[in-house]
Write an enzyme that holds these catalytic residues in place. Structure first.
Site, mmCIF file in Angstrom:
data_model
loop_
_atom_site.group_PDB
_atom_site.id
_atom_site.type_symbol
_atom_site.label_atom_id
_atom_site.label_comp_id
_atom_site.label_asym_id
_atom_site.label_seq_id
_atom_site.Cartn_x
_atom_site.Cartn_y
_atom_site.Cartn_z
ATOM 1 N N GLY A 95 0.780 -1.227 0.000
ATOM 2 C CA GLY A 95 0.000 0.000 0.000
ATOM 3 C C GLY A 95 0.813 1.279 0.000
ATOM 4 O O GLY A 95 0.242 2.371 0.065
ATOM 5 N N GLY A 97 2.509 2.676 -2.477
ATOM 6 C CA GLY A 97 2.216 3.445 -3.687
ATOM 7 C C GLY A 97 0.925 4.230 -3.543
ATOM 8 O O GLY A 97 0.851 5.407 -3.910
ATOM 9 N N GLU A 125 2.288 -2.564 -17.422
ATOM 10 C CA GLU A 125 0.921 -2.933 -17.033
ATOM 11 C C GLU A 125 0.640 -2.755 -15.545
ATOM 12 O O GLU A 125 -0.439 -2.272 -15.189
ATOM 13 C CB GLU A 125 0.609 -4.369 -17.463
ATOM 14 N N PRO A 126 1.568 -3.118 -14.644
ATOM 15 C CA PRO A 126 1.258 -2.893 -13.228
ATOM 16 C C PRO A 126 0.985 -1.421 -12.921
ATOM 17 O O PRO A 126 0.048 -1.103 -12.178
ATOM 18 C CB PRO A 126 2.510 -3.393 -12.495
ATOM 19 N N TYR A 131 -2.904 3.166 -11.985
ATOM 20 C CA TYR A 131 -3.492 4.461 -12.340
ATOM 21 C C TYR A 131 -4.961 4.336 -12.712
ATOM 22 O O TYR A 131 -5.752 5.256 -12.481
ATOM 23 C CB TYR A 131 -2.705 5.121 -13.472
#
Length: 150
Positions: A95, A97, A125-126, A131
């Site tokens: 968590g 990020g 992709e992650p 986003y």
């Protein structure tokens, strides 16, 4: 596990550059990091700072950061430009990020910016999925351009 989000301080700069190098490795461009520690420090903590950052600490060790600067849009006014956000590989999934990104949003609101803009590599992709959780708009029309001044 104690997690703290705080403003970066000058003493964080060596660790921030380590994380910048980690990001460059992830993005397959480690040779592109050419900034010196002295220039990095002066740019963030000198007489006229041009960047600001938040760090994510886990048990006292900086495990992530988000660095931004102010961008001006003739259409939208002052906006936050998110230059880099990174959480170390070993600290992902905890968590950090989200905490960093939420702090950026709070900062943008406090500074009355009209929004936050950034770039993401099309193969990351992650990050793209991260986003999307924020309902980010992805713009396929613009082409990135740059020149190097030597």
């Amino acid at each position: 596990m104690a997690i703290a989000i705080r403003r970066a301080v000058k003493e964080d700069c060596p660790r921030l550059l380590e994380l910048v190098q980690e990001l460059a490795l992830y993005e397959k461009a480690p040779q592109e990091v050419t900034v010196t520690l002295d220039h990095f420090i002066e740019s963030g903590f000198g007489a006229n700072p041009v960047w600001w950052a938040f760090v994510a600490e886990e048990d006292g060790l900086v495990q992530g950061f988000a660095l931004y600067y102010v961008r001006y849009s003739t259409w939208k006014g002052q906006r936050m430009y998110l230059e880099d956000i990174l959480v170390t590989e070993q600290a992902r999934g905890k968590g950090l990020g989200k905490l960093l990104f939420d702090q950026l949003i709070a900062e943008a609101k406090e500074r009355k910016f009209s929004g936050i803009v950034w770039q993401v590599l099309e193969w990351n992709e992650p990050a793209i999925n991260f986003y999307k959780k924020y309902k980010a708009d992805f713009d396929p029309e613009w082409i990135n351009c740059s020149i190097t001044i030597s």
